[in-house]
Design a protein around this motif. Structure first.
Motif, PDB file in Angstrom:
ATOM      1  N   LYS A  76       0.832  -1.210   0.000  1.00 56.37           N
ATOM      2  CA  LYS A  76       0.000   0.000   0.000  1.00 56.37           C
ATOM      3  C   LYS A  76       0.865   1.257   0.000  1.00 56.37           C
ATOM      4  O   LYS A  76       0.548   2.238  -0.681  1.00 56.37           O
ATOM      5  CB  LYS A  76      -0.931  -0.003   1.218  1.00 56.37           C
ATOM      6  CG  LYS A  76      -1.861   1.206   1.270  1.00 56.37           C
ATOM      7  CD  LYS A  76      -2.847   1.098   2.394  1.00 56.37           C
ATOM      8  CE  LYS A  76      -3.639   2.395   2.551  1.00 56.37           C
ATOM      9  NZ  LYS A  76      -4.308   2.794   1.304  1.00 56.37           N
ATOM     10  N   PRO A  83      -6.102  -0.330  -5.934  1.00 58.01           N
ATOM     11  CA  PRO A  83      -6.922  -1.103  -4.998  1.00 58.01           C
ATOM     12  C   PRO A  83      -6.282  -2.468  -4.751  1.00 58.01           C
ATOM     13  O   PRO A  83      -5.664  -3.046  -5.651  1.00 58.01           O
ATOM     14  CB  PRO A  83      -8.260  -1.235  -5.723  1.00 58.01           C
ATOM     15  CG  PRO A  83      -7.935  -1.074  -7.160  1.00 58.01           C
ATOM     16  CD  PRO A  83      -6.778  -0.124  -7.229  1.00 58.01           C
ATOM     17  N   GLN A 105      -9.301  -3.262  -0.141  1.00 53.91           N
ATOM     18  CA  GLN A 105     -10.696  -3.027  -0.522  1.00 53.91           C
ATOM     19  C   GLN A 105     -11.547  -4.280  -0.347  1.00 53.91           C
ATOM     20  O   GLN A 105     -12.754  -4.182  -0.105  1.00 53.91           O
ATOM     21  CB  GLN A 105     -10.771  -2.566  -1.987  1.00 53.91           C
ATOM     22  CG  GLN A 105     -10.626  -1.067  -2.193  1.00 53.91           C
ATOM     23  CD  GLN A 105      -9.260  -0.558  -1.784  1.00 53.91           C
ATOM     24  OE1 GLN A 105      -8.253  -1.141  -2.164  1.00 53.91           O
ATOM     25  NE2 GLN A 105      -9.213   0.496  -1.016  1.00 53.91           N
ATOM     26  N   SER A 125     -13.630  -3.463  -6.175  1.00 53.96           N
ATOM     27  CA  SER A 125     -12.496  -2.815  -5.502  1.00 53.96           C
ATOM     28  C   SER A 125     -11.993  -1.632  -6.326  1.00 53.96           C
ATOM     29  O   SER A 125     -11.614  -0.600  -5.772  1.00 53.96           O
ATOM     30  CB  SER A 125     -11.365  -3.816  -5.263  1.00 53.96           C
ATOM     31  OG  SER A 125     -10.746  -4.197  -6.468  1.00 53.96           O
ATOM     32  N   LYS A 129     -12.159   2.168  -4.959  1.00 54.80           N
ATOM     33  CA  LYS A 129     -10.940   2.976  -4.884  1.00 54.80           C
ATOM     34  C   LYS A 129     -11.110   4.280  -5.646  1.00 54.80           C
ATOM     35  O   LYS A 129     -10.655   5.344  -5.202  1.00 54.80           O
ATOM     36  CB  LYS A 129      -9.755   2.190  -5.457  1.00 54.80           C
ATOM     37  CG  LYS A 129      -8.411   2.862  -5.207  1.00 54.80           C
ATOM     38  CD  LYS A 129      -8.065   2.861  -3.722  1.00 54.80           C
ATOM     39  CE  LYS A 129      -6.702   3.441  -3.477  1.00 54.80           C
ATOM     40  NZ  LYS A 129      -6.338   3.423  -2.048  1.00 54.80           N
ATOM     41  N   GLU A 132     -13.083   6.513  -3.533  1.00 58.61           N
ATOM     42  CA  GLU A 132     -12.206   6.946  -2.443  1.00 58.61           C
ATOM     43  C   GLU A 132     -11.372   8.137  -2.904  1.00 58.61           C
ATOM     44  O   GLU A 132     -11.222   9.132  -2.183  1.00 58.61           O
ATOM     45  CB  GLU A 132     -11.288   5.773  -2.076  1.00 58.61           C
ATOM     46  CG  GLU A 132     -10.925   5.656  -0.626  1.00 58.61           C
ATOM     47  CD  GLU A 132     -10.084   4.420  -0.380  1.00 58.61           C
ATOM     48  OE1 GLU A 132      -8.856   4.481  -0.563  1.00 58.61           O
ATOM     49  OE2 GLU A 132     -10.653   3.375  -0.030  1.00 58.61           O
TER      50      GLU A 132
END
Length: 307
Positions: A76, A83, A105, A125, A129, A132
């Motif tokens: 990450k 994602p 996710q 996912s 994302k 997001e």
């Protein structure tokens, strides 16, 4: 993103599990609708992710050279915009929730997985994302100029100051105010004023390096964190302030109006002029007002006991 450009990155050290994921992806997306790149170690993943961007990352938590949720954090940090779908052999609620809290996710248990489940997890996912990122933009971007806003700048600066305290480093802040902006608003209108602010934002960005953080602080005020080593902070901040001032030497045509403007710049250093975000910006702001008062391009902040 469309199906024809779907790039999947799979981090898995079990050959059988990797083959199953490939079969599932082929069934859901067809071979012409995706590419699948697989590595079997975290080290190999780090190399690949530095070189390429992927639309989604499928991650096995337990790898030979990595450990559990540490793998998730490592990936990450390196690829924050991708994602992550965790594929795990552990049917454990706590691990699943920890993975989601850690930035994944989706969390899929391998023994209960099927192609439909995996396909939906990949697509959902990616959409999650994207949403997001949209929410982040709304919260952290200035709508008019596209620059970072005050919230984003404060969140950005805080960890820099924490690291600077640990390593006894100097950090540099520049606070800038547009000269004559109120007059433009009053005489030419707010629409022209908005266009001028957009021009100023673009001009300021051109005067900075890619590693410098620029934000619109409020109204016609802008703030910058300069990426400079401690021993060169004074020299670099002066050079950049002079470069920015030079960019405003000529008038600019805005909506048919020739406008001459400039910026006053105040410069402050951590920890000498402030040990937290608010006090450091306040010191740079005071220096900016001194520059405006003295009608000079920039001023370094001085504590009253230094004068």
């Amino acid at each position: 993103m469309t199906q024809s450009t779907l790039r999947i990155f799979h981090i898995e050290d079990d050959d059988g599990d990797a083959r199953q994921v490939k079969r599932d992806c082929t069934k859901e997306f067809d071979t012409e609708h995706f590419t699948l790149t697989r590595v079997d170690t975290i080290d190999a993943a780090l190399i690949a992710l530095k070189e390429s961007y992927y639309d989604v990352i499928l991650l096995d938590l337990n790898l030979g050279d990595g450990r559990g949720l540490e793998n998730l954090q490592t990936i990450k940090e390196l690829s924050p915009d991708s994602p992550i779908v965790v594929l795990s052999g552990h049917d454990d609620t706590k691990t699943a929730l920890d993975a989601i809290r850690g930035g994944a996710q989706e969390y899929i248990i391998k023994s209960t997985n099927n192609s439909r489940h995996l396909g939906l997890a990949i697509l959902s996912s990616i959409e999650r994302k994207a949403y997001e990122r949209h929410l982040y933009q709304l919260a952290n971007r200035d709508e008019l100029t596209g620059l970072n806003n005050r919230r984003a700048f404060n969140n950005y600066l805080r960890p820099w100051l924490i690291r600077a305290a640990r390593w006894q480093r100097t950090e540099t802040i520049m606070f800038m105010d547009v000269n004559g902006f109120k007059q433009v608003n009053d005489t030419l209108g707010h629409d022209v004023g908005d266009l001028l602010l957009q021009h100023i934002a673009t001009t300021l960005r051109a005067g900075l390096r890619a590693s410098d953080m620029l934000a619109r602080f409020a109204g016609d005020e802008f703030v910058v964190h300069l990426d400079a080593q401690s021993h060169e902070s004074v020299e670099i901040s002066a050079r950049i302030a002079e470069k920015i001032s030079a960019l405003f030497e000529k008038p600019v045509l805005i909506a048919g109006h020739k406008i001459k403007t400039s910026v006053s710049i105040g410069i402050a250093f951590y920890p000498e002029h402030g040990e937290d975000t608010a006090s450091l910006i306040k010191s740079a702001d005071k220096a900016m007002y001194q520059a405006k008062k003295d009608n000079i391009p920039y001023v370094f902040y001085k504590n009253t006991d230094e004068v």
